[in-house]
Design a protein around this motif. Structure first.
Motif, PDB file in Angstrom:
ATOM      1  N   ALA A  44       0.839  -1.205   0.000  1.00  0.00           N
ATOM      2  CA  ALA A  44       0.000   0.000   0.000  1.00  0.00           C
ATOM      3  C   ALA A  44       0.869   1.248   0.000  1.00  0.00           C
ATOM      4  O   ALA A  44       2.045   1.231   0.363  1.00  0.00           O
ATOM      5  N   LYS A  45       0.249   2.356  -0.397  1.00  0.00           N
ATOM      6  CA  LYS A  45       0.927   3.649  -0.369  1.00  0.00           C
ATOM      7  C   LYS A  45       0.361   4.478   0.772  1.00  0.00           C
ATOM      8  O   LYS A  45      -0.856   4.587   0.934  1.00  0.00           O
ATOM      9  N   ILE A  46       1.246   5.069   1.553  1.00  0.00           N
ATOM     10  CA  ILE A  46       0.828   5.887   2.695  1.00  0.00           C
ATOM     11  C   ILE A  46       1.357   7.310   2.520  1.00  0.00           C
ATOM     12  O   ILE A  46       2.294   7.549   1.758  1.00  0.00           O
ATOM     13  N   ALA A  47       0.743   8.228   3.248  1.00  0.00           N
ATOM     14  CA  ALA A  47       1.256   9.594   3.322  1.00  0.00           C
ATOM     15  C   ALA A  47       0.910  10.148   4.688  1.00  0.00           C
ATOM     16  O   ALA A  47      -0.084   9.747   5.308  1.00  0.00           O
ATOM     17  N   PHE A  48       1.729  11.063   5.168  1.00  0.00           N
ATOM     18  CA  PHE A  48       1.478  11.728   6.440  1.00  0.00           C
ATOM     19  C   PHE A  48       0.748  13.046   6.189  1.00  0.00           C
ATOM     20  O   PHE A  48       1.142  13.835   5.328  1.00  0.00           O
ATOM     21  N   ILE A  49      -0.313  13.265   6.954  1.00  0.00           N
ATOM     22  CA  ILE A  49      -1.033  14.533   6.932  1.00  0.00           C
ATOM     23  C   ILE A  49      -1.016  15.067   8.356  1.00  0.00           C
ATOM     24  O   ILE A  49      -1.308  14.338   9.312  1.00  0.00           O
ATOM     25  N   PHE A  50      -0.660  16.348   8.516  1.00  0.00           N
ATOM     26  CA  PHE A  50      -0.386  16.856   9.863  1.00  0.00           C
ATOM     27  C   PHE A  50      -0.395  18.377   9.859  1.00  0.00           C
ATOM     28  O   PHE A  50      -0.268  19.017   8.810  1.00  0.00           O
ATOM     29  N   SER A  51      -0.549  18.949  11.051  1.00  0.00           N
ATOM     30  CA  SER A  51      -0.419  20.393  11.207  1.00  0.00           C
ATOM     31  C   SER A  51       1.061  20.745  11.237  1.00  0.00           C
ATOM     32  O   SER A  51       1.868  20.044  11.857  1.00  0.00           O
ATOM     33  N   ASN A  52       1.417  21.830  10.560  1.00  0.00           N
ATOM     34  CA  ASN A  52       2.824  22.170  10.374  1.00  0.00           C
ATOM     35  C   ASN A  52       3.366  22.934  11.589  1.00  0.00           C
ATOM     36  O   ASN A  52       3.669  24.122  11.533  1.00  0.00           O
ATOM     37  N   ASN A  53       3.471  22.226  12.706  1.00  0.00           N
ATOM     38  CA  ASN A  53       4.016  22.760  13.950  1.00  0.00           C
ATOM     39  C   ASN A  53       4.754  21.621  14.648  1.00  0.00           C
ATOM     40  O   ASN A  53       4.732  20.484  14.156  1.00  0.00           O
ATOM     41  N   PRO A  54       5.445  21.872  15.757  1.00  0.00           N
ATOM     42  CA  PRO A  54       6.208  20.785  16.389  1.00  0.00           C
ATOM     43  C   PRO A  54       5.368  19.562  16.731  1.00  0.00           C
ATOM     44  O   PRO A  54       5.836  18.422  16.592  1.00  0.00           O
ATOM     45  N   ASP A 109       4.301  14.664   1.880  1.00  0.00           N
ATOM     46  CA  ASP A 109       3.661  15.188   3.083  1.00  0.00           C
ATOM     47  C   ASP A 109       2.519  16.132   2.718  1.00  0.00           C
ATOM     48  O   ASP A 109       2.576  16.845   1.702  1.00  0.00           O
ATOM     49  N   ILE A 110       1.503  16.157   3.597  1.00  0.00           N
ATOM     50  CA  ILE A 110       0.337  17.006   3.386  1.00  0.00           C
ATOM     51  C   ILE A 110       0.092  17.814   4.650  1.00  0.00           C
ATOM     52  O   ILE A 110       0.037  17.245   5.751  1.00  0.00           O
ATOM     53  N   ASN A 111      -0.049  19.115   4.518  1.00  0.00           N
ATOM     54  CA  ASN A 111      -0.254  19.994   5.670  1.00  0.00           C
ATOM     55  C   ASN A 111      -1.739  20.285   5.861  1.00  0.00           C
ATOM     56  O   ASN A 111      -2.426  20.736   4.935  1.00  0.00           O
ATOM     57  N   LEU A 112      -2.248  20.025   7.062  1.00  0.00           N
ATOM     58  CA  LEU A 112      -3.623  20.378   7.427  1.00  0.00           C
ATOM     59  C   LEU A 112      -3.565  21.112   8.762  1.00  0.00           C
ATOM     60  O   LEU A 112      -3.354  20.506   9.811  1.00  0.00           O
ATOM     61  N   PRO A 113      -3.733  22.447   8.773  1.00  0.00           N
ATOM     62  CA  PRO A 113      -3.572  23.230  10.000  1.00  0.00           C
ATOM     63  C   PRO A 113      -4.593  22.857  11.078  1.00  0.00           C
ATOM     64  O   PRO A 113      -5.686  22.345  10.788  1.00  0.00           O
ATOM     65  N   LEU A 114      -4.230  23.147  12.325  1.00  0.00           N
ATOM     66  CA  LEU A 114      -5.157  22.948  13.443  1.00  0.00           C
ATOM     67  C   LEU A 114      -6.442  23.734  13.248  1.00  0.00           C
ATOM     68  O   LEU A 114      -7.520  23.325  13.689  1.00  0.00           O
ATOM     69  N   ALA A 127     -10.555  20.731   3.840  1.00  0.00           N
ATOM     70  CA  ALA A 127      -9.457  19.816   3.518  1.00  0.00           C
ATOM     71  C   ALA A 127      -9.533  19.360   2.065  1.00  0.00           C
ATOM     72  O   ALA A 127      -8.924  18.348   1.695  1.00  0.00           O
ATOM     73  N   THR A 128     -10.249  20.103   1.263  1.00  0.00           N
ATOM     74  CA  THR A 128     -10.427  19.717  -0.141  1.00  0.00           C
ATOM     75  C   THR A 128      -9.095  19.642  -0.879  1.00  0.00           C
ATOM     76  O   THR A 128      -8.806  18.657  -1.571  1.00  0.00           O
ATOM     77  N   THR A 129      -8.277  20.665  -0.737  1.00  0.00           N
ATOM     78  CA  THR A 129      -6.980  20.685  -1.417  1.00  0.00           C
ATOM     79  C   THR A 129      -6.107  19.525  -0.952  1.00  0.00           C
ATOM     80  O   THR A 129      -5.446  18.851  -1.754  1.00  0.00           O
ATOM     81  N   GLN A 130      -6.096  19.251   0.325  1.00  0.00           N
ATOM     82  CA  GLN A 130      -5.265  18.187   0.881  1.00  0.00           C
ATOM     83  C   GLN A 130      -5.728  16.818   0.368  1.00  0.00           C
ATOM     84  O   GLN A 130      -4.908  15.952   0.045  1.00  0.00           O
ATOM     85  N   LEU A 131      -7.033  16.619   0.293  1.00  0.00           N
ATOM     86  CA  LEU A 131      -7.557  15.333  -0.177  1.00  0.00           C
ATOM     87  C   LEU A 131      -7.322  15.144  -1.669  1.00  0.00           C
ATOM     88  O   LEU A 131      -7.074  14.024  -2.132  1.00  0.00           O
ATOM     89  N   ARG A 132      -7.373  16.228  -2.424  1.00  0.00           N
ATOM     90  CA  ARG A 132      -7.043  16.125  -3.849  1.00  0.00           C
ATOM     91  C   ARG A 132      -5.583  15.714  -4.025  1.00  0.00           C
ATOM     92  O   ARG A 132      -5.256  14.932  -4.921  1.00  0.00           O
ATOM     93  N   GLN A 153      -1.769  13.176  12.061  1.00  0.00           N
ATOM     94  CA  GLN A 153      -1.330  13.699  13.364  1.00  0.00           C
ATOM     95  C   GLN A 153      -1.932  15.089  13.535  1.00  0.00           C
ATOM     96  O   GLN A 153      -1.497  16.057  12.913  1.00  0.00           O
ATOM     97  N   ASN A 154      -2.958  15.176  14.392  1.00  0.00           N
ATOM     98  CA  ASN A 154      -3.685  16.422  14.592  1.00  0.00           C
ATOM     99  C   ASN A 154      -4.577  16.258  15.800  1.00  0.00           C
ATOM    100  O   ASN A 154      -4.399  15.319  16.589  1.00  0.00           O
ATOM    101  N   THR A 155      -5.536  17.153  15.982  1.00  0.00           N
ATOM    102  CA  THR A 155      -6.555  16.977  17.008  1.00  0.00           C
ATOM    103  C   THR A 155      -7.885  16.645  16.347  1.00  0.00           C
ATOM    104  O   THR A 155      -7.988  16.549  15.118  1.00  0.00           O
ATOM    105  N   SER A 156      -8.916  16.479  17.162  1.00  0.00           N
ATOM    106  CA  SER A 156     -10.195  16.004  16.630  1.00  0.00           C
ATOM    107  C   SER A 156     -10.899  17.035  15.749  1.00  0.00           C
ATOM    108  O   SER A 156     -11.672  16.657  14.864  1.00  0.00           O
ATOM    109  N   ALA A 157     -10.638  18.333  15.964  1.00  0.00           N
ATOM    110  CA  ALA A 157     -11.304  19.350  15.143  1.00  0.00           C
ATOM    111  C   ALA A 157     -10.881  19.266  13.674  1.00  0.00           C
ATOM    112  O   ALA A 157     -11.733  19.168  12.783  1.00  0.00           O
ATOM    113  N   PRO A 158      -9.573  19.305  13.341  1.00  0.00           N
ATOM    114  CA  PRO A 158      -9.196  19.135  11.941  1.00  0.00           C
ATOM    115  C   PRO A 158      -9.487  17.740  11.408  1.00  0.00           C
ATOM    116  O   PRO A 158      -9.682  17.574  10.192  1.00  0.00           O
ATOM    117  N   MET A 159      -9.534  16.727  12.265  1.00  0.00           N
ATOM    118  CA  MET A 159      -9.922  15.402  11.796  1.00  0.00           C
ATOM    119  C   MET A 159     -11.344  15.431  11.258  1.00  0.00           C
ATOM    120  O   MET A 159     -11.643  14.858  10.193  1.00  0.00           O
TER     121      MET A 159
END
Length: 415
Positions: free
Chosen positions: A178-188, A211-216, A221-226, A239-245
């Motif tokens: 399978a192919k995987i990718a990380f999606i995450f908020s761009n902070n520590p 890598d795909i950036n999805l801010p807190l 998330a349309t651009t990220q999913l495309r 890697q994020n919290t429940s709100a951006p999920m």
């Protein structure tokens, strides 16, 4: 609440209560969410720095409540031979505010421990914590916090990178190639698992996408999913919290319904699942401790503590705003503080930061009173566990799937 007679920790606590005598009974501490706490001169101070209104407050608030409730339980039930004074404040996920609160809490007599919260602030404080020699129990599971450079940091979960590794191991075992990718908020916080996770994915033979950036604070998330769709990604490690999920899943149905989202510890909880069961259906999740219902079903001291806390505060167990796994997270933080302090006292040592640190290493194969995979802290390896508990959202609930046992590789410390 009555407690189980067979519980070893509880039995030991009962013996200590008898030794203390009746004069120590009836201690209570008002734990309002503000600096100052109680006023018992014999109390040991364990301050709290919480996010109850900032960028991670959706998960931070129930965790803060869980810690405060449990410290109240510890005091009311005399589980420690000294009262715990718990001054605490909301730092709103602002690093400068956390640093200011830290200075206030340590300006007089330095506390042996502090309960903290996020990755950016915990990492920013880690050097100061080491210099001041104060144990810092936080909700950041960054692998950076278990290195030789951060000797006073402790947490109670699988580290972020190993959470990702647990998902990746499951994917490799169940969908090789399978192919995987990380999606995450761009902070520590968001970046913490990415590099080490990608290295392990490649080791497992999985293809790794960009890598795909999805801010807190994302509201789309349309651009990220495309990006994921155009890259033929099969699994997103989030890697994020429940709100951006929730934002990610809302757009997933229209843009890329075939991708499977694998969330790390803060992306899923009972509140968001109950509010949007169709959106979360099929989402995979990882943690090292139990859901709220799993904690109650454990039938140990941890379950008794939670039940007593909700009864004392007249809270409803049907309200997922608090009755959720992030509350369990907060209970575990308070239990870690209790156990570290109790071990220090049992060692015959004064309650100083260095002695409390040594007390944390007395936590061995400890399931946090039935709430978690067993934790063990060693001088050369402060990773509490390498076991991931994997869940899948099914029919509006978090259903336990399986555990993944990861190797305890020394080269993974800090990565």
């Amino acid at each position: 609440m009555p407690r189980n007679e067979g519980d070893t920790f509880e039995t030991a606590m009962g013996r200590r209560r008898l030794l203390k005598g009746a004069a120590a009974g009836g201690v209570a501490l008002g734990l309002a969410g503000c600096a100052g706490g109680g006023g018992n001169s014999d109390a040991v101070t364990v301050p709290g720095i919480y996010d109850e209104s900032g960028g991670t407050s959706d998960v931070g608030r129930p965790a803060a409540i869980g810690s405060r409730d449990t410290i109240a339980y510890i005091n009311e039930n005399d589980l420690l031979s000294r009262e715990i004074d718990h001054p605490n404040e909301d730092y709103a996920y602002e690093v400068p505010e956390a640093q200011q609160l830290y200075q206030e809490y340590t300006s007089g007599d330095e506390p042996p421990m502090i309960i903290g919260w996020g990755t950016a602030d915990t990492e920013a404080l880690s050097g100061t914590v080491a210099e001041d020699e104060i144990v810092y129990i936080s909700a950041s599971y960054s692998a950076n916090l278990v290195t030789e450079e951060t000797p006073y940091n402790f947490f109670g979960n699988l580290d972020y990178t190993s959470q990702a590794r647990a998902h990746l191991k499951w994917i490799a075992d169940n969908d090789p190639g399978a192919k995987i990718a990380f999606i995450f908020s761009n902070n520590p916080f968001g970046q913490a698992p990415v590099e080490g996770g990608k290295q392990y994915a490649e080791e497992l033979g999985l293809e790794v996408g960009s890598d795909i950036n999805l801010p807190l604070t994302a509201n789309s998330a349309t651009t990220q999913l495309r990006q994921a769709r155009d890259g033929n990604v099969d699994y997103l490690i989030h890697q994020n919290t429940s709100a951006p999920m929730r934002v990610l899943l809302q757009d997933k149905a229209d843009v890329y319904p075939d991708v499977t989202v694998c969330g790390l510890t803060y992306t899923v909880d009972e509140r968001v699942v109950s509010e949007s069961p169709d959106l979360f259906e099929g989402v995979r999740y990882v943690n090292a401790f139990k859901t709220f219902q799993g904690a109650l079903d454990s039938d140990g001291l941890g379950a008794d503590i939670i039940e007593a806390n909700f009864e004392r505060e007249d809270r409803s167990m049907d309200n997922p705003e608090v009755a959720q796994l992030n509350y369990v997270r907060g209970v575990i933080h308070a239990l870690l503080a209790l156990k570290g302090l109790q071990n220090t006292i049992d060692n015959g040592d004064d309650l100083t930061g260095p002695n409390a640190r040594n007390g944390m290493f007395g936590i061995q194969n400890d399931d946090m009173e039935g709430l978690a995979e067993p934790y063990t802290y060693e001088e050369g390896d402060r990773r509490p566990t390498m076991t991931g508990r994997l869940f899948e959202v099914t029919d509006g609930s978090l259903s336990f799937d399986t555990t993944v046992e990861l190797p305890r590789r020394d080269e993974w410390i800090g990565l």
